[in-house]
Structure formats: structure tokens, C-alpha cells
Design a protein around this motif. Structure first.
Motif, PDB file in Angstrom:
ATOM      1  N   VAL A  52       0.946   4.209  -2.867  1.00  0.00           N
ATOM      2  CA  VAL A  52       0.704   5.610  -2.520  1.00  0.00           C
ATOM      3  C   VAL A  52       1.890   6.485  -2.907  1.00  0.00           C
ATOM      4  CG1 VAL A  52       0.375   7.206  -0.597  1.00  0.00           C
ATOM      5  CG2 VAL A  52      -0.933   5.090  -0.679  1.00  0.00           C
ATOM      6  N   SER A  53       3.110   6.043  -2.591  1.00  0.00           N
ATOM      7  CA  SER A  53       4.285   6.860  -2.880  1.00  0.00           C
ATOM      8  C   SER A  53       4.498   7.032  -4.382  1.00  0.00           C
ATOM      9  CB  SER A  53       5.534   6.250  -2.234  1.00  0.00           C
ATOM     10  OG  SER A  53       5.783   4.954  -2.739  1.00  0.00           O
ATOM     11  N   PHE A  54       4.286   5.976  -5.164  1.00  0.00           N
ATOM     12  CA  PHE A  54       4.440   6.108  -6.617  1.00  0.00           C
ATOM     13  C   PHE A  54       3.344   7.002  -7.197  1.00  0.00           C
ATOM     14  CE2 PHE A  54       7.304   2.450  -6.432  1.00  0.00           C
ATOM     15  CZ  PHE A  54       8.267   2.849  -7.343  1.00  0.00           C
ATOM     16  N   ALA A  55       2.128   6.908  -6.650  1.00  0.00           N
ATOM     17  CA  ALA A  55       1.050   7.782  -7.123  1.00  0.00           C
ATOM     18  C   ALA A  55       1.371   9.239  -6.829  1.00  0.00           C
ATOM     19  CB  ALA A  55      -0.271   7.376  -6.457  1.00  0.00           C
ATOM     20  N   VAL A  56       1.927   9.507  -5.643  1.00  0.00           N
ATOM     21  CA  VAL A  56       2.299  10.879  -5.295  1.00  0.00           C
ATOM     22  C   VAL A  56       3.413  11.381  -6.204  1.00  0.00           C
ATOM     23  CG1 VAL A  56       3.370  12.314  -3.510  1.00  0.00           C
ATOM     24  CG2 VAL A  56       1.547  10.725  -2.896  1.00  0.00           C
ATOM     25  N   MET A  57       4.428  10.560  -6.441  1.00  0.00           N
ATOM     26  CA  MET A  57       5.550  11.000  -7.276  1.00  0.00           C
ATOM     27  C   MET A  57       5.113  11.288  -8.711  1.00  0.00           C
ATOM     28  SD  MET A  57       8.854   8.766  -5.997  1.00  0.00           S
ATOM     29  CE  MET A  57       8.053   7.163  -6.003  1.00  0.00           C
ATOM     30  N   ILE A  58       4.282  10.427  -9.260  1.00  0.00           N
ATOM     31  CA  ILE A  58       3.811  10.642 -10.636  1.00  0.00           C
ATOM     32  C   ILE A  58       2.900  11.867 -10.709  1.00  0.00           C
ATOM     33  CG2 ILE A  58       2.412   9.664 -12.498  1.00  0.00           C
ATOM     34  CD1 ILE A  58       3.409   6.897 -11.582  1.00  0.00           C
ATOM     35  N   GLY A  59       1.957  11.953  -9.781  1.00  0.00           N
ATOM     36  CA  GLY A  59       1.030  13.086  -9.792  1.00  0.00           C
ATOM     37  C   GLY A  59       1.729  14.406  -9.558  1.00  0.00           C
ATOM     38  N   LYS A  60       2.698  14.413  -8.632  1.00  0.00           N
ATOM     39  CA  LYS A  60       3.400  15.664  -8.331  1.00  0.00           C
ATOM     40  C   LYS A  60       4.303  16.080  -9.485  1.00  0.00           C
ATOM     41  CE  LYS A  60       3.153  18.399  -4.842  1.00  0.00           C
ATOM     42  NZ  LYS A  60       1.835  18.860  -4.372  1.00  0.00           N
ATOM     43  N   THR A  61       4.903  15.113 -10.162  1.00  0.00           N
ATOM     44  CA  THR A  61       5.745  15.432 -11.313  1.00  0.00           C
ATOM     45  C   THR A  61       4.918  16.082 -12.422  1.00  0.00           C
ATOM     46  OG1 THR A  61       7.260  13.613 -10.817  1.00  0.00           O
ATOM     47  CG2 THR A  61       7.269  14.465 -13.070  1.00  0.00           C
ATOM     48  N   ARG A  62       3.743  15.539 -12.688  1.00  0.00           N
ATOM     49  CA  ARG A  62       2.870  16.125 -13.704  1.00  0.00           C
ATOM     50  C   ARG A  62       2.391  17.507 -13.276  1.00  0.00           C
ATOM     51  NH1 ARG A  62      -1.639  11.820 -15.284  1.00  0.00           N
ATOM     52  NH2 ARG A  62      -2.122  13.524 -16.740  1.00  0.00           N
ATOM     53  N   PHE A  63       2.062  17.651 -12.005  1.00  0.00           N
ATOM     54  CA  PHE A  63       1.611  18.949 -11.488  1.00  0.00           C
ATOM     55  C   PHE A  63       2.699  20.010 -11.638  1.00  0.00           C
ATOM     56  CE2 PHE A  63       1.623  21.781  -7.743  1.00  0.00           C
ATOM     57  CZ  PHE A  63       0.466  22.491  -7.988  1.00  0.00           C
ATOM     58  N   LEU A  64       3.939  19.661 -11.269  1.00  0.00           N
ATOM     59  CA  LEU A  64       5.028  20.623 -11.366  1.00  0.00           C
ATOM     60  C   LEU A  64       5.345  20.979 -12.815  1.00  0.00           C
ATOM     61  CD1 LEU A  64       7.414  19.292  -8.582  1.00  0.00           C
ATOM     62  CD2 LEU A  64       6.118  21.424  -8.561  1.00  0.00           C
ATOM     63  N   ALA A  65       5.207  20.015 -13.725  1.00  0.00           N
ATOM     64  CA  ALA A  65       5.419  20.317 -15.143  1.00  0.00           C
ATOM     65  C   ALA A  65       4.383  21.331 -15.632  1.00  0.00           C
ATOM     66  CB  ALA A  65       5.346  19.032 -15.963  1.00  0.00           C
ATOM     67  N   THR A  66       3.134  21.155 -15.219  1.00  0.00           N
ATOM     68  CA  THR A  66       2.082  22.103 -15.595  1.00  0.00           C
ATOM     69  C   THR A  66       2.360  23.483 -15.006  1.00  0.00           C
ATOM     70  OG1 THR A  66       0.459  20.316 -15.687  1.00  0.00           O
ATOM     71  CG2 THR A  66      -0.399  22.551 -15.498  1.00  0.00           C
ATOM     72  N   VAL A  67       2.786  23.509 -13.758  1.00  0.00           N
ATOM     73  CA  VAL A  67       3.087  24.777 -13.089  1.00  0.00           C
ATOM     74  C   VAL A  67       4.226  25.503 -13.801  1.00  0.00           C
ATOM     75  CG1 VAL A  67       4.133  25.736 -10.996  1.00  0.00           C
ATOM     76  CG2 VAL A  67       2.194  24.178 -10.814  1.00  0.00           C
ATOM     77  N   LYS A  68       5.265  24.781 -14.180  1.00  0.00           N
ATOM     78  CA  LYS A  68       6.404  25.413 -14.850  1.00  0.00           C
ATOM     79  C   LYS A  68       6.000  26.017 -16.191  1.00  0.00           C
ATOM     80  CE  LYS A  68      10.204  22.779 -12.815  1.00  0.00           C
ATOM     81  NZ  LYS A  68      11.321  21.846 -13.079  1.00  0.00           N
ATOM     82  N   ARG A  69       5.191  25.279 -16.957  1.00  0.00           N
ATOM     83  CA  ARG A  69       4.742  25.820 -18.247  1.00  0.00           C
ATOM     84  C   ARG A  69       3.901  27.076 -18.048  1.00  0.00           C
ATOM     85  NH1 ARG A  69       3.966  20.268 -19.454  1.00  0.00           N
ATOM     86  NH2 ARG A  69       1.752  20.467 -18.935  1.00  0.00           N
ATOM     87  N   ALA A  70       3.023  27.051 -17.060  1.00  0.00           N
ATOM     88  CA  ALA A  70       2.176  28.211 -16.803  1.00  0.00           C
ATOM     89  C   ALA A  70       3.005  29.397 -16.324  1.00  0.00           C
ATOM     90  CB  ALA A  70       1.105  27.858 -15.766  1.00  0.00           C
ATOM     91  N   GLY A  94      12.470  -1.630  -0.405  1.00  0.00           N
ATOM     92  CA  GLY A  94      11.988  -1.419  -1.770  1.00  0.00           C
ATOM     93  C   GLY A  94      10.988  -0.284  -1.861  1.00  0.00           C
ATOM     94  N   VAL A  95      10.290  -0.020  -0.780  1.00  0.00           N
ATOM     95  CA  VAL A  95       9.376   1.131  -0.729  1.00  0.00           C
ATOM     96  C   VAL A  95      10.149   2.414  -0.452  1.00  0.00           C
ATOM     97  CG1 VAL A  95       7.480   2.185   0.553  1.00  0.00           C
ATOM     98  CG2 VAL A  95       7.381  -0.236  -0.042  1.00  0.00           C
ATOM     99  N   ALA A  96      11.075   2.354   0.519  1.00  0.00           N
ATOM    100  CA  ALA A  96      11.732   3.570   0.994  1.00  0.00           C
ATOM    101  C   ALA A  96      12.731   4.152  -0.006  1.00  0.00           C
ATOM    102  CB  ALA A  96      12.447   3.276   2.312  1.00  0.00           C
ATOM    103  N   ILE A  97      13.479   3.308  -0.705  1.00  0.00           N
ATOM    104  CA  ILE A  97      14.543   3.818  -1.581  1.00  0.00           C
ATOM    105  C   ILE A  97      13.985   4.628  -2.763  1.00  0.00           C
ATOM    106  CG2 ILE A  97      16.399   3.129  -3.150  1.00  0.00           C
ATOM    107  CD1 ILE A  97      17.037   0.870  -1.164  1.00  0.00           C
ATOM    108  N   PRO A  98      13.006   4.113  -3.533  1.00  0.00           N
ATOM    109  CA  PRO A  98      12.448   4.954  -4.600  1.00  0.00           C
ATOM    110  C   PRO A  98      11.780   6.225  -4.059  1.00  0.00           C
ATOM    111  CG  PRO A  98      11.831   2.658  -4.920  1.00  0.00           C
ATOM    112  CD  PRO A  98      12.430   2.757  -3.563  1.00  0.00           C
ATOM    113  N   VAL A 115       0.836  -1.210   0.000  1.00  0.00           N
ATOM    114  CA  VAL A 115       0.000   0.000   0.000  1.00  0.00           C
ATOM    115  C   VAL A 115       0.866   1.252   0.000  1.00  0.00           C
ATOM    116  CG1 VAL A 115      -1.653   1.332   1.369  1.00  0.00           C
ATOM    117  CG2 VAL A 115      -1.975  -1.123   1.104  1.00  0.00           C
ATOM    118  N   MET A 116       1.912   1.239   0.839  1.00  0.00           N
ATOM    119  CA  MET A 116       2.795   2.418   0.883  1.00  0.00           C
ATOM    120  C   MET A 116       3.502   2.627  -0.446  1.00  0.00           C
ATOM    121  SD  MET A 116       4.423   1.993   4.701  1.00  0.00           S
ATOM    122  CE  MET A 116       5.377   3.483   4.591  1.00  0.00           C
ATOM    123  N   ALA A 117       3.865   1.552  -1.118  1.00  0.00           N
ATOM    124  CA  ALA A 117       4.517   1.680  -2.418  1.00  0.00           C
ATOM    125  C   ALA A 117       3.576   2.293  -3.441  1.00  0.00           C
ATOM    126  CB  ALA A 117       5.006   0.308  -2.892  1.00  0.00           C
TER     127      ALA A 117
END
Length: 207
Positions: free
Chosen positions: A5-23, A167-171, A1-3
């Protein structure tokens, strides 16, 4: 579950920051080309950029909108001919500082989930390993038979929990550090713009 959640946060935040930078880049480009017109709340340029969909995800634009709203209120109360007093500029700065805090909170939202995965994953894995080893030794004691073939499978299965925790903590650790650096850059750009906005507004409209 933690893996997950963490991958969902990393992917979502990366897309969010890309949108913010373009704007941000879109808004800054327009601001650099027409800064004097955009620092006047009554110009066509300031009204046009408010309707531009390219800048709606920009924290810098939202900070600009706060400053222009405060400036518009001061002009309505005191008149344009009186300009902006030092007290008015301080009030605008206070409003923009509050907006900057809210933007930083938005940028850092959900990052705490990565820190939980980084710190909690290995400990949960270690807990699983310790419990597994305890169960293995308890089973050996109950059977009264000690040999490698009876110990090894249980110990190996118990160590899987530690491997899973790492395996959860390192990525999550790598993702957190990268996202933190990107968020820091966006926050710094927003702070720089706030200072630039107030300096140019003071030059154009101060008494």
C-alpha cells in the motif's frame, strides 16, 4: 500489505504531482503572457484557456476558474460598468479560499496511509517479535531443555517481524517527507496565485 500500500501511494502520488506541476507551469506561463485578457471573463483568451487540455489538471487553473465564475456572476448582476465593489472582492476571496481548501485536501489525499505505515509498521513488528519470543520460551519451558541451539532459531525467527516492520516504515518515512515537501510547494504556489489574482482583479475592475 502495508508495504504494498505504501509503495503504491508513493508511486501514484509522485506521478500525480508531476502531472500537477506540468499543468501549473502551462497555465502560469499563459497567465503571465496575457494576464489582463485572462482576467476579463468576456475575452476570447479566457474562453480559450478553459478548453485547453494542458491545464485541466492544474489546481491553480481550477482556482482561477472559481474566481472567474464569481466575477462573471457579479458582472451579470451589477453590470460591467459598476466594476467590483469591496464586498464583491471579499466574496470572490471567500470562494477562492474554499477552493484552496479543497485543492489541499486533494493534494493530501492518501498521505495518511503513509503515516499509518510509518507509525504502525514498527509496532506491528514489535508485537510479532514479542509474541514469537513468548512462544519460544513457552516451548522451552514445556521441553525442559535449555540450550543455545533450542533458543536461537526461535529468537531469530521472532526478530524477523521487527525487521519487516522497519522495512515498511523506513521507505514510507522517506517517501512521506519528500511528498510532503512537494505538496507544500504546490500549495504555496496556489496560495500565491490566489493573492495575485485578487490583487490584479481589484486593479482592473474595482470601483
Amino acid at each position: 500489505v502495508m508495504a504494498i500500500v505504501s509503495f503504491a501511494v508513493m508511486i501514484g502520488k509522485t506521478r500525480f504531482l508531476a502531472t500537477v506541476k506540468r499543468a501549473n507551469e502551462s497555465f502560469i506561463s499563459q497567465f503571465r503572457n496575457a494576464s489582463e485578457a485572462l482576467l476579463d471573463p468576456d475575452t476570447e483568451e479566457s474562453r480559450r484557456i478553459a478548453a485547453d487540455p494542458k491545464v485541466k489538471h492544474s489546481p491553480i487553473y481550477r482556482l482561477y476558474a472559481i474566481g472567474m465564475h464569481e466575477m462573471r456572476q457579479r458582472f451579470a448582476a451589477r453590470g460591467r460598468d459598476n466594476g467590483l465593489s469591496a464586498a464583491s472582492l471579499d466574496a470572490i476571496r471567500a470562494s477562492m479560499d474554499a477552493g484552496l481548501v479543497r485543492e489541499n485536501q486533494r493534494l493530501n489525499s492518501q498521505i495518511v496511509l503513509l503515516t499509518i505505515a510509518i507509525s504502525g509498521g514498527p509496532f506491528l513488528g514489535l508485537l510479532g517479535t514479542v509474541v514469537g519470543v513468548m512462544i519460544t520460551f513457552a516451548a522451552i519451558a514445556a521441553a525442559g531443555d535449555v540450550n543455545v541451539n533450542s533458543i536461537a532459531p526461535g529468537i531469530a525467527a521472532a526478530l524477523v517481524a521487527t525487521v519487516a516492520g522497519l522495512g515498511v516504515a523506513i521507505p514510507a518515512l522517506f517517501g512521506y517527507n519528500w511528498l510532503a515537501s512537494q505538496i507544500k510547494n504546490v500549495s504555496a504556489d496556489t496560495q500565491v496565485f490566489a493573492d495575485e489574482f485578487l490583487t490584479r482583479a481589484a486593479e482592473l475592475h474595482s470601483l
